[in-house]
Design a protein around this motif. Structure first.
Motif, PDB file in Angstrom:
ATOM      1  N   GLY A   1       0.633  -1.231  -0.073  1.00 30.88           N
ATOM      2  CA  GLY A   1      -0.034  -0.058   0.050  1.00 30.88           C
ATOM      3  C   GLY A   1       0.845   1.194   0.013  1.00 30.88           C
ATOM      4  O   GLY A   1       1.978   1.202  -0.006  1.00 30.88           O
ATOM      5  N   ASP A   2       0.153   2.474   0.015  1.00 29.90           N
ATOM      6  CA  ASP A   2       0.740   3.735  -0.060  1.00 29.90           C
ATOM      7  C   ASP A   2      -0.137   4.672   0.962  1.00 29.90           C
ATOM      8  O   ASP A   2      -1.150   4.242   1.312  1.00 29.90           O
ATOM      9  CB  ASP A   2       0.685   4.247  -1.300  1.00 29.90           C
ATOM     10  CG  ASP A   2       2.167   4.735  -1.819  1.00 29.90           C
ATOM     11  OD1 ASP A   2       2.906   4.962  -0.812  1.00 29.90           O
ATOM     12  OD2 ASP A   2       2.408   4.193  -3.003  1.00 29.90           O
ATOM     13  N   GLY A   3       0.518   5.867   1.357  1.00 28.04           N
ATOM     14  CA  GLY A   3      -0.045   6.740   1.921  1.00 28.04           C
ATOM     15  C   GLY A   3       0.315   7.733   2.921  1.00 28.04           C
ATOM     16  O   GLY A   3       1.691   7.592   2.808  1.00 28.04           O
ATOM     17  N   GLN A   4      -0.079   8.609   3.581  1.00 27.73           N
ATOM     18  CA  GLN A   4       0.550   9.482   4.422  1.00 27.73           C
ATOM     19  C   GLN A   4       1.488   9.021   5.185  1.00 27.73           C
ATOM     20  O   GLN A   4       2.618   9.909   5.645  1.00 27.73           O
ATOM     21  CB  GLN A   4      -0.376  10.488   4.901  1.00 27.73           C
ATOM     22  CG  GLN A   4      -1.089   9.788   6.171  1.00 27.73           C
ATOM     23  CD  GLN A   4      -2.288  10.617   6.750  1.00 27.73           C
ATOM     24  OE1 GLN A   4      -3.208  11.159   5.934  1.00 27.73           O
ATOM     25  NE2 GLN A   4      -2.635  10.533   7.965  1.00 27.73           N
ATOM     26  N   GLU A   5       1.422   7.995   5.843  1.00 34.84           N
ATOM     27  CA  GLU A   5       2.483   7.481   6.876  1.00 34.84           C
ATOM     28  C   GLU A   5       3.403   6.651   6.399  1.00 34.84           C
ATOM     29  O   GLU A   5       4.358   6.053   7.232  1.00 34.84           O
ATOM     30  CB  GLU A   5       1.668   6.639   8.122  1.00 34.84           C
ATOM     31  CG  GLU A   5       0.819   7.603   8.756  1.00 34.84           C
ATOM     32  CD  GLU A   5       0.311   7.084  10.061  1.00 34.84           C
ATOM     33  OE1 GLU A   5      -0.006   5.915  10.037  1.00 34.84           O
ATOM     34  OE2 GLU A   5       0.246   7.768  11.219  1.00 34.84           O
ATOM     35  N   LYS A   6       3.478   6.332   5.065  1.00 34.24           N
ATOM     36  CA  LYS A   6       4.339   4.945   4.470  1.00 34.24           C
ATOM     37  C   LYS A   6       6.001   5.674   4.877  1.00 34.24           C
ATOM     38  O   LYS A   6       6.566   4.555   5.163  1.00 34.24           O
ATOM     39  CB  LYS A   6       4.072   5.175   3.049  1.00 34.24           C
ATOM     40  CG  LYS A   6       4.962   3.676   2.466  1.00 34.24           C
ATOM     41  CD  LYS A   6       4.571   3.287   1.298  1.00 34.24           C
ATOM     42  CE  LYS A   6       5.338   2.157   0.949  1.00 34.24           C
ATOM     43  NZ  LYS A   6       5.505   1.953  -0.488  1.00 34.24           N
ATOM     44  N   LYS A   7       6.376   6.576   4.624  1.00 34.67           N
ATOM     45  CA  LYS A   7       7.749   6.920   4.875  1.00 34.67           C
ATOM     46  C   LYS A   7       8.115   6.972   6.198  1.00 34.67           C
ATOM     47  O   LYS A   7       9.179   6.340   6.671  1.00 34.67           O
ATOM     48  CB  LYS A   7       8.158   8.563   4.176  1.00 34.67           C
ATOM     49  CG  LYS A   7       8.097   8.647   2.747  1.00 34.67           C
ATOM     50  CD  LYS A   7       8.923   9.826   2.352  1.00 34.67           C
ATOM     51  CE  LYS A   7       8.878   9.907   0.653  1.00 34.67           C
ATOM     52  NZ  LYS A   7       9.111   8.614   0.084  1.00 34.67           N
ATOM     53  N   LYS A   8       7.530   7.416   7.118  1.00 31.15           N
ATOM     54  CA  LYS A   8       7.542   7.128   8.610  1.00 31.15           C
ATOM     55  C   LYS A   8       7.710   5.597   8.864  1.00 31.15           C
ATOM     56  O   LYS A   8       8.410   5.084   9.752  1.00 31.15           O
ATOM     57  CB  LYS A   8       6.367   7.851   9.381  1.00 31.15           C
ATOM     58  CG  LYS A   8       6.728   7.903  10.895  1.00 31.15           C
ATOM     59  CD  LYS A   8       5.859   8.533  11.801  1.00 31.15           C
ATOM     60  CE  LYS A   8       4.494   9.107  11.076  1.00 31.15           C
ATOM     61  NZ  LYS A   8       3.696   9.598  12.243  1.00 31.15           N
ATOM     62  N   MET A   9       6.630   4.948   8.171  1.00 24.12           N
ATOM     63  CA  MET A   9       6.716   3.449   8.577  1.00 24.12           C
ATOM     64  C   MET A   9       8.035   2.588   8.303  1.00 24.12           C
ATOM     65  O   MET A   9       8.356   1.770   8.599  1.00 24.12           O
ATOM     66  CB  MET A   9       5.448   2.731   8.248  1.00 24.12           C
ATOM     67  CG  MET A   9       4.260   3.069   8.899  1.00 24.12           C
ATOM     68  SD  MET A   9       4.239   3.020  10.580  1.00 24.12           S
ATOM     69  CE  MET A   9       4.264   4.762  11.037  1.00 24.12           C
TER      70      MET A   9
END
Length: 190
Positions: free
Chosen positions: A40-48
């Motif tokens: 998936g993708d989304g607003q928290e991806k980089k942080k995860m």
């Protein structure tokens, strides 16, 4: 039987999903033969992604969005599918589509134990854990990874309730009946 347990999560990287708790659970299970695929993708991806890297979780693979066909293939390889684990109000109010998709494929599902989930499912259909509790989630993943008969029981029971209560045909009939009831009431009172 294909070796290590394969755990699949698919969805958007938003607080509702609670991906942070999945990664924390993976951290607790890092010495176990359990592989995680997060799609998936989304607003928290980089942080995860940073959390996975900082924790040196070599058994956690993250991909962006993939085609439905590829997702289906990944689901067919999975032993366990994950629902939602977030700490938001919405987490408590929804039954995510991913649960229906997984159940329709006879996959055992672990998700948060919420009022919304309990409207349709019981402990017989899904393995339920407290929302935003990585330790409980890790314990549930380990339990299912070590007990293939339990995985199969939950998968079959979940599939059965899906077929009885949640297929498009069943839901269409329910909607039609509700609509007819509303129209009859409207005619009666007009």
């Amino acid at each position: 039987p294909h070796g290590d347990t394969k755990v699949l999560f698919f969805g958007t990287y938003i607080p509702l999903q609670g991906i942070r708790y999945i990664i924390e659970a993976a951290k607790l299970l890092k010495d176990e033969p359990i592989d995680f695929l997060l799609v998936g993708d989304g607003q928290e991806k980089k942080k995860m992604e940073a959390l996975v890297m900082d924790s040196k979780l070599s058994r956690v693979k993250m991909t962006g969005n993939i085609s439905e066909e590829l997702l289906r293939k990944e689901a067919e390889r999975a032993d366990i599918c994950l629902g939602i684990f977030g700490d938001t109000e919405k987490t408590l109010r929804v039954i995510p589509n991913k649960i229906m998709v997984a159940l329709s494929m006879r996959l055992p599902v672990i998700t948060s134990d919420t009022v919304a989930i309990r409207e349709l499912f019981s402990d017989d259909h899904l393995l339920l854990v407290s929302p935003h509790d990585a330790k409980q989630l890790a314990s549930a993943i380990l339990e299912l990874s070590q007990d293939s008969s339990h995985r199969k029981r939950i998968a079959e029971s979940g599939y059965k309730i899906f077929m009885e209560c949640a297929t498009p045909v069943v839901l269409g009939r329910m909607f039609r009946d509700l609509l007819c009831k509303v129209l009859e009431e409207y005619k009666r009172t007009s």
